[in-house]
Scaffold this motif. Sequence first.
Motif, short mmCIF file in Angstrom:
data_model
loop_
_atom_site.label_atom_id
_atom_site.label_comp_id
_atom_site.label_asym_id
_atom_site.label_seq_id
_atom_site.Cartn_x
_atom_site.Cartn_y
_atom_site.Cartn_z
N LEU A 268 5.04 10.78 -13.77
CA LEU A 268 4.96 10.42 -15.19
C LEU A 268 6.23 10.89 -15.88
O LEU A 268 6.60 12.07 -15.79
N ILE A 269 6.90 9.97 -16.60
CA ILE A 269 8.14 10.31 -17.32
C ILE A 269 7.94 10.00 -18.79
O ILE A 269 7.51 8.90 -19.15
N THR A 270 8.22 10.98 -19.66
CA THR A 270 8.17 10.79 -21.10
C THR A 270 9.57 10.97 -21.68
O THR A 270 10.53 11.16 -20.94
N ALA A 271 9.68 10.93 -23.00
CA ALA A 271 10.99 11.07 -23.64
C ALA A 271 11.59 12.44 -23.42
O ALA A 271 12.82 12.59 -23.36
N ASN A 272 10.76 13.46 -23.29
CA ASN A 272 11.28 14.83 -23.19
C ASN A 272 10.75 15.61 -22.01
O ASN A 272 10.96 16.82 -21.92
N ASP A 273 10.07 14.95 -21.07
CA ASP A 273 9.52 15.69 -19.93
C ASP A 273 9.30 14.74 -18.77
O ASP A 273 9.37 13.52 -18.91
N ALA A 274 9.04 15.31 -17.60
CA ALA A 274 8.77 14.51 -16.40
C ALA A 274 7.86 15.31 -15.47
O ALA A 274 8.02 16.52 -15.31
N PHE A 275 6.89 14.62 -14.88
CA PHE A 275 5.96 15.22 -13.91
C PHE A 275 6.08 14.41 -12.63
O PHE A 275 5.72 13.23 -12.60
N TRP A 276 6.55 15.04 -11.57
CA TRP A 276 6.84 14.33 -10.32
C TRP A 276 5.76 14.59 -9.28
O TRP A 276 5.36 15.74 -9.05
N ASN A 277 5.29 13.49 -8.66
CA ASN A 277 4.34 13.56 -7.53
C ASN A 277 3.14 14.44 -7.88
O ASN A 277 2.88 15.46 -7.24
N VAL A 278 2.43 14.02 -8.91
CA VAL A 278 1.27 14.78 -9.38
C VAL A 278 0.03 13.88 -9.32
O VAL A 278 0.11 12.69 -9.00
N ASN B 18 0.82 -1.21 0.00
CA ASN B 18 0.00 0.00 0.00
C ASN B 18 0.85 1.26 0.00
O ASN B 18 0.37 2.34 -0.33
N GLN B 19 2.13 1.15 0.39
CA GLN B 19 3.00 2.31 0.46
C GLN B 19 3.89 2.45 -0.77
O GLN B 19 4.70 3.36 -0.85
N ASN B 20 3.77 1.54 -1.74
CA ASN B 20 4.58 1.62 -2.95
C ASN B 20 4.28 2.89 -3.73
O ASN B 20 3.13 3.34 -3.81
N GLU B 21 5.34 3.46 -4.34
CA GLU B 21 5.19 4.65 -5.15
C GLU B 21 4.89 4.24 -6.59
O GLU B 21 5.43 3.24 -7.09
N THR B 22 4.06 5.00 -7.27
CA THR B 22 3.65 4.68 -8.63
C THR B 22 4.38 5.57 -9.63
O THR B 22 4.35 6.80 -9.52
N TYR B 23 5.04 4.93 -10.60
CA TYR B 23 5.74 5.65 -11.68
C TYR B 23 5.22 5.12 -13.01
O TYR B 23 5.09 3.90 -13.20
N ILE B 24 4.95 6.02 -13.93
CA ILE B 24 4.46 5.66 -15.26
C ILE B 24 5.45 6.19 -16.29
O ILE B 24 5.72 7.39 -16.34
N ILE B 25 6.03 5.29 -17.09
CA ILE B 25 6.94 5.67 -18.18
C ILE B 25 6.15 5.57 -19.48
O ILE B 25 5.73 4.48 -19.88
N LEU B 26 5.94 6.70 -20.13
CA LEU B 26 5.10 6.76 -21.33
C LEU B 26 5.95 7.10 -22.54
O LEU B 26 6.58 8.16 -22.60
N ASP B 27 5.97 6.20 -23.49
CA ASP B 27 6.71 6.40 -24.75
C ASP B 27 5.91 7.35 -25.63
O ASP B 27 4.81 7.02 -26.08
N ASN B 28 6.45 8.55 -25.88
CA ASN B 28 5.78 9.51 -26.76
C ASN B 28 6.61 9.80 -28.01
O ASN B 28 6.59 10.91 -28.54
N SER B 29 7.38 8.79 -28.45
CA SER B 29 8.12 8.94 -29.69
C SER B 29 7.15 8.85 -30.87
O SER B 29 5.99 8.45 -30.72
N TYR B 30 7.63 9.19 -32.06
CA TYR B 30 6.73 9.30 -33.21
C TYR B 30 6.19 7.96 -33.69
O TYR B 30 5.19 7.93 -34.42
N SER B 31 6.79 6.85 -33.30
CA SER B 31 6.21 5.56 -33.68
C SER B 31 4.88 5.33 -32.99
O SER B 31 4.05 4.56 -33.48
N MET B 32 4.64 6.02 -31.86
CA MET B 32 3.36 5.91 -31.15
C MET B 32 2.26 6.71 -31.85
O MET B 32 1.15 6.81 -31.36
N GLN B 33 2.60 7.28 -33.01
CA GLN B 33 1.60 7.95 -33.84
C GLN B 33 0.80 6.94 -34.66
O GLN B 33 -0.22 7.29 -35.27
N ALA B 34 1.25 5.69 -34.67
CA ALA B 34 0.54 4.64 -35.39
C ALA B 34 -0.87 4.50 -34.83
O ALA B 34 -1.13 4.77 -33.66
N LYS B 35 -1.79 4.04 -35.68
CA LYS B 35 -3.20 4.00 -35.30
C LYS B 35 -3.60 2.59 -34.88
O LYS B 35 -3.36 1.62 -35.59
N GLY B 36 -4.23 2.51 -33.69
CA GLY B 36 -4.80 1.27 -33.21
C GLY B 36 -6.29 1.24 -33.46
O GLY B 36 -6.83 2.04 -34.24
#
Length: 642
Positions: free
Chosen positions: A129-139, A86-104
């Motif tokens: 939340l951490i992306t390729a060019n930015d990071a948002f900490w404790n939000v 219950n005390q674990n910290e949550t981190y999300i690494i999100l790939d926002n490179s241009y290959s993620m522009q592909a359509k699902g």
Amino acid sequence: MQFKQPEILYFLFALVVPILVHLFQLRRFKTAYFTNVRFLKDISTQTRKSSIIKKWLLLATRLLLLTCIIIAFAQPFFPALNAKQNQNETYIILDNSYSMQAKGKKGELLKRSVEELLVQLPENQVFSLITANDAFWNVTTKSIRKELQRLTYSAIPFEIDRALAQINTKTSAHKKNILLITDGLNLQSKALEKTAKNHQVVVVVPKAESNKNVAIDSVVVLGQSGDFYEIEVRISQVGDQTISVPVAIYNDNKIVAKTIVNLTTASKNIVFTLPKQPFHGCVRITDKALDYDNSLYFTLSQPKFIKVMSIGALAKSNFLSRIYTPNEFQYQNQELAKLDYHELENQDVLIINELQQLPEALQTSLKAFTNQGGTLIVIPAVEPNSQAAFNAFINQFGTFQLSPFQQTPQLITQIAFSHPLYKDAFEKSIRNFDYPKVTNGYDLQSAYPKLLSFANQQPFLVAVPTANASVYVFSAGLNTTNSNFQQSPLIVPTFYSMAALHQKTAQAYYTIGEADQVLVEAELGSEELLTIKNKSTQFIPIQQLQGRKIKLNCADYPAQAGNFEIYNRTEKIENISFNYTRSESDASATSLSLAQLEQADSIESVLDSWKSNANESELAKWFVLLALLFVLLEVFIQKFVS
């Protein structure tokens, strides 16, 4: 069982109210029987007993109903089985490179992933939340909802190890829950499996409906003839298909060339002829897959005169004036005794032509000249007493071993046809021609590319690549007494190309994240800086003064590809173009090994799993269901119990 809002339980005292009401309704009354109704006594007694049972059942049902409602509002729960989780910290690494522009199935992979995060994450849950060019900490999603909705694709390639390094800087006594959302394209990681051993790492790989894609790989200037440039555009495709792709070239948003390319193979090259004039535009294709690689911006600058200076005796330098003609070059010769050292830094090419002495001041100036991007051509003197000075000088640019002066005639028989110096000079490799010869020279030992060689494999001309330019070193003098090289057909392409290749610093375009060696000619004041900008954005690159040139390091800027101008305050210096890397174009090239990692089908399943493992078992919903059950039971009693 525990309660999140235990103070709500005080409302259980309200259970007294239905009890009092019920007791009030059960008050005893004396009954007087009249003669004409005595025969109904038995029936009345039986009905009264049933009514009392019904009221007791209703009382019990209502008490239980009210109790369930009060307990539900008190939010009961059982403590988590794994309290530490219950005390674990949550981190999300999100790939926002241009290959993620592909359509699902539900749209672009990145946008769909962002929407799912906004829906599945509780508004008040703290995460990073951490992306390729930015990071948002404790939000929380509530605090960065707008930023997530405006999240754009990154021109910087996505690197997992870089994101993990950022997470590891956040020290904590608790373990970390890490959710990695990526398509796995062109990704390599040495730290991912190691991190998974110490923390909870789950990977979600969004799937594209199709891996097919058509991209513009590159634009190459093949050459120039007369009043025209020849450029080659390389188009590539992913997927086994035969399609027709419209290709158009724009100069300042005006179309100047257009064609349709029939792609039947993995790639195809198309050659265009453009007028030799300033070009600041792009080439575009029409493709329904990835959008980012459908345009490639490039710049062709107006050719400038190349400034060439030879230092040496005028009688030995006359052949250079016939090569460096006024229509392309600004050529001059200065003798060492009359040399103006201030003129050196204004040249593009310097030729040291058989100087018997090399003053210390000249050597220092020549070293600085090459550091600033100049091209240096060294022709040694054919005098035995100049060997030591020549040897000490050329070893400033690389490692050489200079053998004692030799007086054995040698024929120049080997040409490096694949080197850029001769690549376009000959239509085919020539084996039989009138070989030039040298009477006196040096045995020059080095590991650098040999452009021209003697019959005994010893080099006659060596190219020494430096960080910004090139240094060319001959092993013998070229005066007519010592050699007939001036009368050879090789003389013109050799010296012409050594000077013309200096223009290679003016690239047609740069790749974002790799533009760290941009050389610009400009005169700046002590507090002036160059700015790169276009209509939508501007930035100030890292700058280093190198004589009359400025070396720019653009780092990870600009954020978006396009055509830009370089300004010194309000004065435009020159044009420049930036493009995204094409490493994201092949959506089928998944290289990240996920075999040793836990994988999930969706973001929702990961977050639900973490919540069920880490959070307490909430019981409020079950008490709400019980309350509804007692409502139905009361209706049943009212209707069917008489």
